[in-house]
Design a protein around this motif. Structure first.
Motif, PDB file in Angstrom:
ATOM      1  N   LEU A  24       1.067  -1.010  -0.241  1.00  0.00           N
ATOM      2  CA  LEU A  24       0.409   0.090   0.217  1.00  0.00           C
ATOM      3  C   LEU A  24       0.771   1.348   0.044  1.00  0.00           C
ATOM      4  O   LEU A  24       0.650   2.439  -0.295  1.00  0.00           O
ATOM      5  CB  LEU A  24      -0.798  -0.175   0.904  1.00  0.00           C
ATOM      6  CG  LEU A  24      -1.540   1.317   1.008  1.00  0.00           C
ATOM      7  CD1 LEU A  24      -2.669   1.244   0.420  1.00  0.00           C
ATOM      8  CD2 LEU A  24      -2.817   1.145   2.441  1.00  0.00           C
ATOM      9  N   PHE A  83      -4.235  -4.934  -1.144  1.00  0.00           N
ATOM     10  CA  PHE A  83      -5.921  -5.212  -1.449  1.00  0.00           C
ATOM     11  C   PHE A  83      -6.100  -6.460  -1.677  1.00  0.00           C
ATOM     12  O   PHE A  83      -6.339  -6.957   0.191  1.00  0.00           O
ATOM     13  CB  PHE A  83      -6.317  -4.873  -2.348  1.00  0.00           C
ATOM     14  CG  PHE A  83      -8.152  -5.629  -2.796  1.00  0.00           C
ATOM     15  CD1 PHE A  83      -8.813  -5.133  -1.560  1.00  0.00           C
ATOM     16  CD2 PHE A  83      -8.902  -7.166  -2.743  1.00  0.00           C
ATOM     17  CE1 PHE A  83      -9.984  -5.670  -1.915  1.00  0.00           C
ATOM     18  CE2 PHE A  83      -9.722  -7.064  -2.316  1.00  0.00           C
ATOM     19  CZ  PHE A  83     -10.730  -5.988  -1.600  1.00  0.00           C
ATOM     20  N   CYS A  84      -5.166  -7.904  -1.606  1.00  0.00           N
ATOM     21  CA  CYS A  84      -5.200  -9.064  -1.749  1.00  0.00           C
ATOM     22  C   CYS A  84      -4.455  -9.599  -0.103  1.00  0.00           C
ATOM     23  O   CYS A  84      -5.411 -10.347   0.583  1.00  0.00           O
ATOM     24  CB  CYS A  84      -4.610  -9.762  -2.535  1.00  0.00           C
ATOM     25  SG  CYS A  84      -5.332 -10.269  -3.812  1.00  0.00           S
ATOM     26  N   LYS A  87      -7.474  -7.883   2.744  1.00  0.00           N
ATOM     27  CA  LYS A  87      -8.103  -8.455   2.849  1.00  0.00           C
ATOM     28  C   LYS A  87      -7.633  -9.994   3.512  1.00  0.00           C
ATOM     29  O   LYS A  87      -8.659 -10.138   4.256  1.00  0.00           O
ATOM     30  CB  LYS A  87      -8.784  -8.711   1.426  1.00  0.00           C
ATOM     31  CG  LYS A  87      -9.989  -9.308   1.751  1.00  0.00           C
ATOM     32  CD  LYS A  87     -10.549  -9.035   0.964  1.00  0.00           C
ATOM     33  CE  LYS A  87     -12.075 -10.493   0.970  1.00  0.00           C
ATOM     34  NZ  LYS A  87     -13.355  -9.993   0.660  1.00  0.00           N
ATOM     35  N   TRP A 109      -7.167 -15.544   0.517  1.00  0.00           N
ATOM     36  CA  TRP A 109      -6.482 -14.068   0.073  1.00  0.00           C
ATOM     37  C   TRP A 109      -5.266 -13.996   0.407  1.00  0.00           C
ATOM     38  O   TRP A 109      -4.365 -13.263  -0.658  1.00  0.00           O
ATOM     39  CB  TRP A 109      -6.956 -13.104   1.055  1.00  0.00           C
ATOM     40  CG  TRP A 109      -8.525 -13.100   0.016  1.00  0.00           C
ATOM     41  CD1 TRP A 109      -9.708 -13.567   0.052  1.00  0.00           C
ATOM     42  CD2 TRP A 109      -8.482 -12.638  -1.023  1.00  0.00           C
ATOM     43  NE1 TRP A 109     -11.292 -13.519  -0.118  1.00  0.00           N
ATOM     44  CE2 TRP A 109     -10.965 -12.058  -1.150  1.00  0.00           C
ATOM     45  CE3 TRP A 109      -8.770 -11.154  -1.835  1.00  0.00           C
ATOM     46  CZ2 TRP A 109     -11.493 -11.696  -2.642  1.00  0.00           C
ATOM     47  CZ3 TRP A 109      -9.395 -10.648  -3.070  1.00  0.00           C
ATOM     48  CH2 TRP A 109     -10.437 -11.584  -2.993  1.00  0.00           C
TER      49      TRP A 109
END
Length: 170
Positions: A24, A83-84, A87, A109
């Motif tokens: 991120l 994201f993966c 999550k 994920w």
């Protein structure tokens, strides 16, 4: 004191969370300071800092549209990875005290995020950048050390995730 099985689950969760936060931060950096890392990608693809007598400069890419497209693809993959992993860490957190089979199934994920990360930093940076575009020859635009460090942590985390979890003690 926490049981060992719970601590190992926490180690898996924390590792995935840290990788997700790293991805991120990279995405934020690559989008808010676009041209800093764009310059890196550009020089690697242009092969303008490899050994001057190298006979592989025919591989270079000098088209700005292709360079921007490649860099944007890299950012998109990093965003999907973030994201993966984030999550994945959330799903692991929600299942932290679940049955061992449920916790093990909750790793999907996280594994997907790690696969994308390995695709980016091993295939993208080490194979394509390092070998095809000879990034290893550049003393200025060489990201192989960083890529190796990142890939190593991701592969070790993937191995850690692979281990089936024991049931938590009641």
């Amino acid at each position: 004191m926490y049981p060992t099985a719970l601590l190992l689950r926490i180690a898996k969760l924390v590792s995935i969370f840290a990788i997700g936060i790293m991805a991120l931060i990279i995405v934020i950096g690559n989008t808010t300071d676009y041209y800093t890392n764009y310059n890196f990608v550009e020089h690697v693809l242009k092969m303008d800092t490899i050994f001057p007598d190298s006979n592989i400069q025919y591989r270079d890419i000098n088209n700005p549209i292709l360079i921007h497209a490649g860099y944007i693809l890299l950012i998109v993959l990093e965003a999907v990875m973030a994201f993966c992993c984030l999550k994945g860490s959330w799903v692991l957190f929600k299942n932290l005290k679940s049955d061992a089979n449920i916790f093990h199934a909750a790793k999907k994920w996280s594994i997907a995020g790690l696969i994308i990360g390995i695709l980016i930093w091993f295939f993208g940076f080490e194979v394509i950048g390092g070998e095809w575009f000879a990034m290893w020859q550049s003393s200025v635009w060489n990201g192989l050390g960083s890529a190796e460090r990142i890939v190593t942590f991701m592969v070790l985390t993937l191995i850690l995730l692979h281990f089936k979890d024991e049931e938590l003690e009641s």
